[in-house]
Enzyme design. Structure first.
Site, PDB file in Angstrom:
ATOM      1  N   HIS A  49      33.320  90.726   5.727  1.00 36.07           N
ATOM      2  CA  HIS A  49      33.472  92.042   5.101  1.00 36.07           C
ATOM      3  C   HIS A  49      34.133  93.060   6.013  1.00 36.07           C
ATOM      4  CE1 HIS A  49      30.767  90.427   2.030  1.00 36.07           C
ATOM      5  NE2 HIS A  49      31.184  91.414   1.263  1.00 36.07           N
ATOM      6  N   GLY A  50      34.062  92.842   7.310  1.00 33.32           N
ATOM      7  CA  GLY A  50      34.712  93.804   8.195  1.00 33.32           C
ATOM      8  C   GLY A  50      34.545  93.472   9.646  1.00 33.32           C
TER       9      GLY A  50
END
Lengths: 361, 461
Positions: free
Chosen positions: B315-316
């Site tokens: 996600h990041g």
């Protein structure tokens, strides 16, 4: 499994294709009267702009801003947001009886500090020998927001903060005003309602105003700055102005006239007062040979107040620090022996980045 | 290009749909491929070359895997290394440098690198393709244009769902078109657009107001927590709806990506309903190959933590995402060990409340810009760091967004869907459908024209 729904496809497709063709083929105006700004142009295509992504970004802006019937779409959104979804404001804009206003919230201490620094620097560099006064014009949220359940600053705390930080003799004028002293669809006050404000200020500065005014009403309905921003139906309003023998005889430099009739029928009719915002405007009063001078450091509210003070002075100079930095002042304005008035609205002080700070050499 | 933009809705989509349905069937794939490449290049003009290079790599390795069975494992590993290599470089290189630098006196310089849009999604699709070919679950695609179409298909390219090649394999060759399918696609697209523009974007404004506020209080912290989790859900599920709807309009059937996750009765159940395409990807390509739960207890715990660490990292490139993933990993372990059985026995309302609180906290972690902010926003829910319950500001925004909250809370459950599907209601809704869908579309258009606040949250992935 749902049955076929040709009706759905036809309805949506007709609307969709119709809007697409209209968007692609229509010619839309370059300027938005309601938003008071120039709208995006079709960007030029070049290898550089395409590869950098600039073309895509500019085209997206163009596609949104030039969508046909923009004002109608904005009205639909305003209606849906406030009447259907029940939100209390639309981009900070709200309606209160006949008024449209924009919330000024919260109080921004950094901005007040910045404004105070600018004004105190002017004091230090130019006004050591002058009587300096300060008056703060409340935005109309002061008289509207709390009653209608909208957010409002603590205006007393705001004024106290300004008073503490700006080195000047404070003149209170908020008690003289109420919501009806402001235009329904604009942020500004009505000139015909502020004669008492002029009198309070002149008394505090030790000068006298005695002439009566005639009230003159403009025919064209006045659509203020909030009318377009709200995108909702607005209450019709008009601009009136005050005049007398003194005002009729003044000589103006830096603006076209005290009451600029060309601007009165233009895009922003409030600009009829001294042709709107200019860096330096001089109003000479040939009927007053006292030699007394007043320098007003101001925002747009000063444009409609200054004509009401000219009777007491030989000359009034208006300075807008958004358009001239204070280190250039000495080249354009003489301060010797002049009364000085800092006249700013709470909106300006709360968003004061536009006030040019002195360049450090 | 963003789905909820005038450029897409009134320029790109009608032109592409028009050309697509005019050309003969044998040219439809080519039209869609060119449109998809244009769609991607419009928003990512320089880095479209990265996607093309990744596609070529997966294509060549797919053929090698299929042709040289003896060395297929080696080719698979190389293929994954190339695809994942692009992802690691563009997405994680500076995060890696940042963390290595913590241990070094002479620091390594950061590399100027831009994250290509959608790289996390299409990389996972490419990896799933080559693995499926290796496993014999999918036939190798010898036509590079068809493989490119699978990867670059614009409805799902930049924010999912992560479509498996096996789902779409036959549809690349042969798609069914019908007015019913098209109508279903239109309906799904408009519902998704409404979720994004009328709910997610509006709640996004509220979360921004909270983050800019100097005087938060308990009410405001809760408003933020609820608005944040609803915004993320409606943004992402709205986008998935639009992707699925667009797929149908072009004759494709994609799998569902969300199944009312906020009615889940356990975190385990939540992850069967949230971003289904991602969680099943990790299950099939990481968890099961590691042994899943058919290993010793220690290895099973290891497998879960690896999967959730990677889920968070996907996600990041930041520690809050890793923390978010590990947070869920630990909760899933706890549920599997004992809590799950307990949740099954208690009333559903209580287990749902448990899940909602857990998820609300998780999304505060997910959205946090720093550890300090995360701790402040979680602590504020129980009054830590704030002395007031309520303020004029928080009350104002509570009242102002009340209807939006009610609509979004109802919309996050199947209540409306169940009501509409009742026989007598269904008939009326069938007649009214063009009217209410057109109304939603018109209102969405008006919001898009009026506003400029319109970023898709999952674009950064």
């Amino acid at each position: 499994m749902r049955k076929k729904n040709h009706g759905l496809i036809i309805c949506i497709s007709v609307f969709f294709l119709g809007m697409s063709l209209w968007a692609i083929l229509s010619k839309t105006p370059d300027y938005s009267d309601s938003e008071r700004r120039v709208l995006a142009k079709l960007p030029k295509v070049s290898t550089e702009t395409v590869l950098s992504g600039e073309f895509a970004e500019d085209f997206d802006t163009y596609a949104v801003e030039r969508f046909p019937a923009r004002d109608l779409w904005r009205s639909v959104k305003a209606y849906a947001q406030t009447k259907v979804f029940g939100q209390k404001d639309n981009n900070g804009i709200y309606t209160a009886d006949k008024h449209i206003s924009k919330m000024e919230y919260p109080m921004n201490e950094e901005m007040i500090k910045h404004a105070a620094q600018v004004l105190n620097a002017v004091q230090k560099n130019h006004l050591q020998e002058n009587d300096v006064y300060l008056a703060v014009v409340p935005d109309k949220n002061r008289y509207l927001a709390e009653e209608t359940g909208h957010l409002a600053m603590d205006y007393d705390a705001f004024t106290n903060t300004v008073k503490e930080q700006v080195d000047a003799e404070y003149i209170e004028i908020a008690d003289l005003l109420n919501a009806e002293d402001y235009y329904y669809t604009d942020s500004h006050w009505r000139q015909e309602q502020i004669a008492d404000v002029a009198e309070r200020i002149s008394d505090a500065m030790g000068v006298n105003l005695s002439e009566e005014y005639g009230v003159f009403r403009m025919e064209k309905p006045f659509e203020g700055v909030y009318a377009g921003q709200s995108a909702l139906k607005w209450e019709s309003d008009t601009i009136s102005y005050l005049s007398n023998e003194t005002i009729e005889q003044v000589i103006v430099t830096g603006a076209d006239a005290v009451y600029d009739m060309k601007k009165a029928t233009g895009r922003d009719p409030y600009e009829m007062f001294l042709s709107g915002n200019q860096p330096v405007i001089t109003i000479e009063n040939p009927l007053n040979d006292s030699g007394k001078r007043l320098v007003i450091f101001r925002d747009s509210f000063g444009s409609s107040l200054a004509p009401l003070l000219i009777e007491a002075y030989s000359e009034i100079v208006l300075v807008d620090l958004r358009y001239i930095s204070s280190d250039k002042l000495g080249e354009y304005v003489g301060f010797e022996g002049a009364d000085v008035l800092f006249l700013y609205s709470t909106t300006m002080l709360n968003n004061s980045l536009g006030m040019k700070q002195e360049k450090k050499g | 290009m963003v789905f909820s933009s005038i450029t897409f809705l009134f320029y790109f989509l009608p032109i592409v749909l028009g050309i697509y349905y005019i050309v003969p069937n044998k040219l439809k794939n080519l039209v869609l491929l060119l449109a998809s490449l244009f769609f991607y290049a419009y928003g990512e003009p320089k880095y479209v070359i990265v996607m093309i290079a990744s596609i070529i790599s997966a294509y060549l390795f797919g053929i090698l895997i299929d042709k040289y069975k003896k060395h297929s494992k080696l080719f698979l590993i190389l293929s994954i290394c190339v695809s994942a290599g692009f992802l690691v470089y563009f997405k994680y290189i500076n995060f890696i440098i940042q963390n290595i630098n913590l241990w070094l006196t002479k620091k390594i310089d950061f590399i100027y690198v831009v994250l290509p849009i959608g790289i996390s999604f299409y990389t996972f699709q490419l990896i799933s393709y080559t693995i499926d070919v290796y496993r014999g679950q999918a036939k190798v695609q010898k036509n590079i244009l068809k493989l490119a179409l699978y990867i670059s298909l614009f409805p799902q390219l930049i924010a999912g769902p992560i479509v498996r090649y096996t789902t779409i394999e036959e549809q690349l060759e042969n798609r069914e078109y019908s007015s019913e399918k098209f109508a279903l696609g239109v309906r799904r697209f408009i519902i998704g657009l409404g979720k994004k523009v009328l709910i997610a974007n509006v709640l996004g404004e509220l979360t921004n107001i909270f983050l800019a506020s100097n005087t938060p209080n308990i009410l405001f912290y809760w408003i933020y927590a609820i608005a944040n989790m609803l915004q993320i859900y409606f943004d992402f599920s709205g986008y998935s709806d639009m992707a699925i709807g667009l797929g149908k309009m072009f004759g494709f059937e994609f799998l569902e990506n969300f199944n009312y996750p906020y009615i889940a009765t356990s975190v385990t159940d939540f992850w069967r309903r949230w971003h289904i395409s991602l969680s099943t990807w990790f299950r099939d390509y990481i968890y099961i190959p590691l042994g899943g739960n058919r290993v010793s207890k220690m290895k099973w715990l290891r497998n879960i933590l690896i999967v959730w660490l990677l889920t968070g990292l996907w996600h990041g490139a930041a520690w809050n995402f890793i923390l978010w993933g590990v947070y869920f990993g630990i909760l899933l372990i706890i549920e599997k060990i004992f809590l799950g059985k307990y949740l099954e026995k208690i009333p559903k309302i209580l287990s749902r409340i448990y899940v909602l609180v857990i998820v609300a906290i998780s999304f505060i972690i997910f959205s946090g810009e720093s550890m300090a902010q995360i701790l402040k926003n979680i602590g504020g829910l129980v009054g830590i760091g704030t002395q007031s319950m309520i303020s004029a500001e928080s009350l104002y925004y509570f009242k102002s967004y009340f209807v939006v909250f009610i609509v979004s809370i109802i919309g996050a459950t199947p209540v409306l869907k169940n009501f509409v599907n009742k026989e007598n209601v269904h008939k009326i809704m069938n007649i009214l459908e063009p009217v209410y869908l057109l109304l939603i579309f018109v209102i969405c258009t008006s919001y898009i024209i009026d506003g400029s606040f319109n970023p898709f949250l999952y674009f950064r992935f």
